[in-house]
Design an enzyme around this catalytic site. Structure first.
Site, mmCIF file in Angstrom:
data_model
loop_
_atom_site.group_PDB
_atom_site.id
_atom_site.type_symbol
_atom_site.label_atom_id
_atom_site.label_comp_id
_atom_site.label_asym_id
_atom_site.label_seq_id
_atom_site.Cartn_x
_atom_site.Cartn_y
_atom_site.Cartn_z
ATOM 1 N N LYS A 36 0.833 -1.203 0.000
ATOM 2 C CA LYS A 36 0.000 0.000 0.000
ATOM 3 C C LYS A 36 0.868 1.253 0.000
ATOM 4 O O LYS A 36 0.608 2.203 -0.732
ATOM 5 C CB LYS A 36 -0.848 0.022 1.279
ATOM 6 C CG LYS A 36 -2.260 -0.479 1.090
ATOM 7 C CD LYS A 36 -3.062 -0.195 2.349
ATOM 8 C CE LYS A 36 -4.129 -1.249 2.524
ATOM 9 N NZ LYS A 36 -4.670 -1.314 3.866
ATOM 10 N N LEU A 155 -17.225 10.008 6.729
ATOM 11 C CA LEU A 155 -17.154 10.064 5.267
ATOM 12 C C LEU A 155 -17.832 8.877 4.600
ATOM 13 O O LEU A 155 -17.853 7.766 5.118
ATOM 14 C CB LEU A 155 -15.714 10.202 4.784
ATOM 15 C CG LEU A 155 -14.701 9.085 4.989
ATOM 16 C CD1 LEU A 155 -14.834 8.002 3.934
ATOM 17 C CD2 LEU A 155 -13.313 9.673 4.921
ATOM 18 N N ALA A 260 -35.582 2.061 -1.498
ATOM 19 C CA ALA A 260 -35.773 0.622 -1.260
ATOM 20 C C ALA A 260 -35.030 -0.148 -2.335
ATOM 21 O O ALA A 260 -34.844 0.330 -3.453
ATOM 22 C CB ALA A 260 -37.251 0.294 -1.289
ATOM 23 N N GLY A 265 -24.911 -2.617 2.411
ATOM 24 C CA GLY A 265 -23.744 -3.485 2.593
ATOM 25 C C GLY A 265 -22.559 -2.589 2.860
ATOM 26 O O GLY A 265 -22.718 -1.475 3.343
ATOM 27 N N CYS A 268 -19.015 -0.638 6.539
ATOM 28 C CA CYS A 268 -19.391 0.103 7.749
ATOM 29 C C CYS A 268 -20.734 -0.299 8.332
ATOM 30 O O CYS A 268 -20.790 -0.872 9.415
ATOM 31 C CB CYS A 268 -19.395 1.595 7.462
ATOM 32 S SG CYS A 268 -17.743 2.244 7.215
HETATM 33 C C1 UDX Z 1 -21.678 4.903 5.569
HETATM 34 C C2 UDX Z 1 -22.165 6.228 6.181
HETATM 35 O O1 UDX Z 1 -23.046 6.877 5.257
HETATM 36 C C3 UDX Z 1 -20.984 7.121 6.498
HETATM 37 O O2 UDX Z 1 -21.441 8.301 7.116
HETATM 38 C C4 UDX Z 1 -20.053 6.358 7.431
HETATM 39 O O3 UDX Z 1 -18.916 7.139 7.711
HETATM 40 C C5 UDX Z 1 -19.623 5.026 6.811
HETATM 41 O O4 UDX Z 1 -20.782 4.273 6.457
HETATM 42 P P1 UDX Z 1 -20.807 4.144 3.158
HETATM 43 O O5 UDX Z 1 -20.583 2.787 3.738
HETATM 44 O O6 UDX Z 1 -19.767 4.737 2.281
HETATM 45 O O7 UDX Z 1 -21.041 5.214 4.334
HETATM 46 O O8 UDX Z 1 -22.130 4.042 2.310
HETATM 47 P P2 UDX Z 1 -23.580 4.699 2.271
HETATM 48 O O9 UDX Z 1 -23.644 5.709 1.205
HETATM 49 O O10 UDX Z 1 -24.039 5.083 3.620
HETATM 50 O O11 UDX Z 1 -24.424 3.436 1.775
HETATM 51 C C6 UDX Z 1 -24.473 2.239 2.555
HETATM 52 C C7 UDX Z 1 -25.301 1.175 1.887
HETATM 53 O O12 UDX Z 1 -26.680 1.501 1.959
HETATM 54 C C8 UDX Z 1 -25.003 0.939 0.413
HETATM 55 O O13 UDX Z 1 -24.970 -0.460 0.179
HETATM 56 C C9 UDX Z 1 -26.161 1.591 -0.295
HETATM 57 O O14 UDX Z 1 -26.429 0.987 -1.540
HETATM 58 C C10 UDX Z 1 -27.292 1.335 0.705
HETATM 59 N N1 UDX Z 1 -28.401 2.304 0.587
HETATM 60 C C11 UDX Z 1 -28.175 3.627 0.821
HETATM 61 C C12 UDX Z 1 -29.684 1.860 0.301
HETATM 62 O O15 UDX Z 1 -29.914 0.655 0.091
HETATM 63 N N2 UDX Z 1 -30.705 2.768 0.228
HETATM 64 C C13 UDX Z 1 -30.527 4.095 0.449
HETATM 65 O O16 UDX Z 1 -31.505 4.845 0.383
HETATM 66 C C14 UDX Z 1 -29.217 4.538 0.749
#
Ligand code: UDX
Length: 445
Positions: A36, A155, A260, A265, A268
């Site tokens: 990395k 983030l 929906a 996934g 986080c």
């Molecule tokens: C998330 C949090 O948003 C962020 O603040 C934290 O720091 C880390 O975890 P991230 O994992 O990058 O960020 O993704 P995010 O945009 O939150 O989406 C998470 C999952 O939810 C994705 O799989 C996305 O497809 C799903 N999702 C999101 C839905 O199924 N429906 C929605 O309306 C929004």
């Protein structure tokens, strides 16, 4: 200008290191993974994140950003030490694995010969920061000169640079009965952000840790809420997308995170809600979070639902049918496939006897590593060649704007399941496709 070390150069750490240099600080990024480090030193981001490579290159060139595997070098160089290593789920348990966070303190603290500030960014179970602070002081030659704060990171992948340089808020947990050095260090580091009027909330350590886990638990709950309503919509013949638009106009509810589909996934949300439940249990407050178990269950049910719909679409048995899967990343603008619902669905369908071919614009290498037994195509057309059903499982822009007519000569049957409700249903139906969204009315493909 502050001299900063960032421990961990994964998603969080690499972004943070580059963005702190962008703010004008002198930064050293530290990791134990030589591969990395070599990439980052060469100006290459080891994962896909729009905009990050520019920031990285610019600051390497300006000489404000360096990388090293040496904790000693970092301890001598920096006055503020950020912890940005991962806290994955423990194998076979809900709790978070704190090995990496502890190991940063175990290695760094004995090298801290002069007063220093440690700022944690990793998502940790409440109580971790206080424990690490004590441990750091016990192990550091500087002793009481070492102070620790927790500065959680919010983030989102795909918006990492934007979210780091223009966050909604900054949160800083500080130790009780200590000096104001931690807060002063944070105010200096984030001076530019604070002058942009970004809200800055100073709390105790436990509150800061809980802010992060609660925010993620809320987001996960919002997604599972709309997915639960989607189940009811399907049973009642209603349309969850129109419903979300309608309830989203109420500003108390808001339209964001009400899409929906196949659910959440990534690295986080899934592990964070589980670690939150585990920690509440340890604290004797497990009842408070039992609803998160249901949030998790609803989320996992979405995956099975798409597998069931696909099986029904081909007449009840997947054996011998071809399925084209568009999307493998857990969300668009990311190459991350950790706990990706898309890959999980592709895998389940293949295990039921179908031949599955996957295409994703950015996540192919990571997908191959995680699921080597699936077939992978290099473009949309080859993924869909001869398909009996096409599944759209990540809402990449290039899938959203797909022309139904362009796939028509390629597939065996014009059936499409929209796992993210991201396609124009009317347009696909007008082109003679059997279109099926999730939580929406309409005939099965
Ligand atoms: C998330 C949090 O948003 C962020 O603040 C934290 O720091 C880390 O975890 P991230 O994992 O990058 O960020 O993704 P995010 O945009 O939150 O989406 C998470 C999952 O939810 C994705 O799989 C996305 O497809 C799903 N999702 C999101 C839905 O199924 N429906 C929605 O309306 C929004």
């Amino acid at each position: 200008m502050t001299r900063i070390a960032v421990f961990g150069t994964g998603y969080l750490g690499a972004t943070h290191a580059a963005c702190m240099a962008e703010l004008g600080h002198e930064v050293i990024g530290v990791d134990v993974d030589a591969g990395k480090l070599a990439k980052l030193e060469a100006g290459e981001v080891p994962f896909y994140e729009p905009g990050l490579e520019d920031v990285l290159k610019r600051n390497l060139q300006a000489g404000r950003l360096t990388f090293s595997s040496s904790y000693r070098e970092a301890a001598e160089f920096a006055d503020v030490h950020f912890i940005g290593v991962g806290t994955p789920q423990k194998k076979g348990e809900f709790a978070a694995d704190l090995t990496y966070v502890d190991s940063v303190i175990d290695t760094l603290a004995p090298l801290l010969a002069r007063p220093a500030v440690i700022l944690g960014k990793s998502t940790v179970p409440v109580g971790t920061a206080a424990r690490l602070a004590e441990k750091a002081r016990a192990k550091a030659p500087a002793g009481d000169g070492v102070e620790l704060g927790w500065n959680p990171e919010f983030l989102r992948e795909g918006y990492a640079v934007q979210d780091t340089l223009h966050p909604d808020r900054l949160v800083l947990g500080v130790e009780a009965n200590r000096t104001t050095r931690v807060e002063e260090a944070a105010r200096e580091i984030y001076a530019q952000l604070l002058s942009d009027d970004i809200p800055f909330l100073v709390t105790d350590l436990a509150t800061a840790e809980l802010v992060k886990t609660s925010a993620n638990a809320f987001l996960a709950t919002k997604i599972s809420f709309i997915n639960a309503i989607a189940e009811v919509c399907e049973a009642a013949g209603a349309d969850v997308t129109m419903l979300a638009d309608a309830i989203g106009h109420d500003i108390r509810i808001g339209r964001k995170f009400l899409n929906a589909g196949i659910g959440f996934g990534g690295g986080c949300l899934p592990k964070d809600i589980r670690a939150f439940m585990a920690r509440a249990g340890e604290l004797g407050a497990d009842q408070a979070l039992t609803f998160l178990r249901e949030v998790d269950n609803i989320n996992m049910r979405r995956r099975t639902r798409v597998v069931d719909l696909t099986r029904e679409a081909v007449g009840g048995n997947l054996l011998g049918f071809r399925v084209g899967v568009l999307g493998a990343a857990f969300k668009p603008d990311s190459d991350d496939v950790r706990d990706s619902p898309a890959l999980n669905i592709a895998g389940q369908i293949q295990l039921q006897g179908a031949s599955v071919t996957v295409f994703d614009p950015k996540a192919m290498d990571n997908s191959r590593r995680l699921f080597p037994t699936l077939s992978y195509a290099t473009d949309i057309e080859s993924a869909c060649a001869g398909a009996d059903v096409v599944l759209v499982l990540t809402e990449w822009q290039e899938f959203r704007v797909l022309n139904p007519a362009s796939l028509e000569p390629i597939v065996r049957q014009k059936k499409i399941i929209d796992g993210r409700n991201c396609l124009d249903a009317t347009s696909w139906r007008n082109h003679g496709w059997a279109y099926r969204g999730l939580g929406r009315t309409g005939p099965l493909p």
